[in-house]
Design a protein around this motif. Structure first.
Motif, mmCIF file in Angstrom:
data_model
loop_
_atom_site.group_PDB
_atom_site.id
_atom_site.type_symbol
_atom_site.label_atom_id
_atom_site.label_comp_id
_atom_site.label_asym_id
_atom_site.label_seq_id
_atom_site.Cartn_x
_atom_site.Cartn_y
_atom_site.Cartn_z
ATOM 1 N N ARG A 146 -3.745 38.804 7.178
ATOM 2 C CA ARG A 146 -5.002 38.040 8.127
ATOM 3 C C ARG A 146 -6.059 37.120 7.063
ATOM 4 N NH1 ARG A 146 -5.917 37.770 13.331
ATOM 5 N NH2 ARG A 146 -5.855 39.681 13.778
ATOM 6 N N ASN A 161 -1.613 35.968 17.242
ATOM 7 C CA ASN A 161 -2.071 35.070 16.140
ATOM 8 C C ASN A 161 -1.091 35.157 15.011
ATOM 9 O OD1 ASN A 161 -3.833 38.370 15.954
ATOM 10 N ND2 ASN A 161 -2.212 38.495 17.021
ATOM 11 N N ASP A 193 -10.574 34.490 12.630
ATOM 12 C CA ASP A 193 -9.669 33.335 12.131
ATOM 13 C C ASP A 193 -10.206 32.596 13.127
ATOM 14 O OD1 ASP A 193 -8.115 35.410 12.466
ATOM 15 O OD2 ASP A 193 -6.525 34.125 12.452
#
Length: 399
Positions: free
Chosen positions: A119, A268, A352
């Motif tokens: 991420r 995701n 995010d």
């Protein structure tokens, strides 16, 4: 348990007291750093003067994100250790377990400090090519290898019973399948997105679809799934032929539907794409969206590759796998829709979205909620063409 909680100062003594660990690192020259930034546990990186290193992860008797007001069984560490052993035997894309202390609920893990959290790489607009595909292969290896097809029916039932993880599954059932749809104090979105959320929570089709996915999660024990396969549970290093991908944080592992792991990962990747689109990086966004289909292709190809190894081919013709793959794909879409909602609305959001300014956040969050609804409500008829090509359907118009 309070007197057994590790601290930076105590870690060298702890390692000195466990033979398997002191053979790997020298307690006398140890440097210890606490890096536990997750939701549940303490995590320490331990490096000695000769370059040896390992990571210690200790389960606390509560959810670290909230504190002692949310008690949580430390036995989750026992289940994570068992899942890591099982998954590592089937895939190279797993953080290696070195040791497990069942009295203090401490896992010793290989040090992946030379990797970065996926991420984090995605938010920094780093390379993503090949990672989702590698994860698709990992899910397939674990799905087949821990299913009754590979184990036989009796062994499968014994392992499924031993892997019961009710406390961690209860968190999943509340945060992913209940609270975003029925409302909870832990829910929140920024003001500009509140009307979108209100409209969804009044949408009976959306709520009904989420409850159907909750039923699938509760009742479909197909394989020993990771249970929390998002981009924050994956370490990456390098790219191309030098790419290394390692999953970690398997404490939510349980016997569940295979499509759950795929759906968590897909949602995701969509978050990463929605972030890129909101920041004006449209080509990058489209590349991230396409990884959903390519990871599925890798997963399905790997399942067919493993298929000849099934324990009883006379019981399970090729048509069985064809049908199971259709179900897994539908589940993957539905679970991705649930994760899209949960990470936007509920507890434990994703950076995010949360690191964006208000205008970009509103665009990305709205896109994810609209996409999530399409994935959930239309999961039985959804296709990648409909999902990834807006001119074919309204399903991905928000993207």
């Amino acid at each position: 348990m309070a007197d057994a909680v590790l601290t930076v100062d105590e870690v060298p003594r702890y390692i000195a007291g466990r033979a398997v660990l002191r053979e790997l690192v020298d307690p006398g020259t140890l440097t210890v750093s606490e890096i536990g930034d997750g939701n549940l546990n303490l995590v320490f990186v331990c490096a000695d003067g000769a370059g040896g290193s390992l990571v210690l992860k200790q389960a606390l008797p509560y959810v670290r994100l909230v504190g002692p007001d949310w008690p949580m069984t430390e036995e989750r560490a026992t289940r994570e250790a068992a899942a890591l052993r099982a998954h590592s035997a089937l895939s190279d894309n797993v953080c290696r377990l070195i040791d497990f202390d069942p009295e203090r609920y401490v896992l010793a893990l290989e040090d992946l400090s030379d990797h970065e959290v996926f991420r984090t790489r995605l938010n920094a607009e780093g390379p993503h090519e090949g990672v989702a595909e590698r994860l698709g292969e990992y899910v397939a290896d674990v799905a087949f290898g821990t299913s009754f097809l590979a184990l036989g029916e009796e062994e499968f039932r014994l392992r499924a019973a031993a892997a019961a993880n009710p406390e961690l599954c209860a968190i999943t059932e509340d945060l992913i399948f209940t609270e975003p749809y029925l409302g909870a104090q832990r829910n929140s979105v920024r003001p500009a997105v509140e009307p979108v959320l209100a409209g969804l929570q009044a949408d009976s089709d959306w709520v009904e679809a989420a409850m159907a996915m909750k039923h699938r999660f509760l009742t479909a024990g197909e394989s020993l799934i990771h249970g929390d396969l998002h981009t924050g549970s994956v370490f990456v290093r390098g790219s191309g032929t030098q790419l290394s991908v390692k999953t970690f944080d398997a404490e939510f592992a349980c016997y569940g539907p295979v499509g759950f792991d795929l759906g968590m990962m897909w949602a995701n990747m969509f978050f990463a794409g929605a972030r890129a689109a909101a920041l004006g990086r449209q080509a990058r966004a489209e590349g991230l969206y396409r990884t959903v289909e390519s990871s599925w292709d890798t997963f399905a190809a790997r399942m067919w590759q493993l298929w000849p190894r099934r324990r009883s081919p006379e019981k399970y013709p090729d048509s069985f796998l064809s049908g199971w793959l259709r179900v897994i794909l539908q589940d993957g879409f539905g679970f991705a829709g649930c994760e899209a909602a949960r990470r936007t609305i509920g507890l434990a959001k994703v950076s995010d979205l949360e690191s964006l300014d208000d205008d970009a956040y509103t665009a990305a969050a709205t896109a994810m909620l609209q996409l999530g609804r399409a994935l959930l409500v239309d999961r039985m008829t959804m296709t990648f063409d409909r999902l990834l090509h807006p001119h074919l359907s309204g399903a991905s118009a928000a993207l």
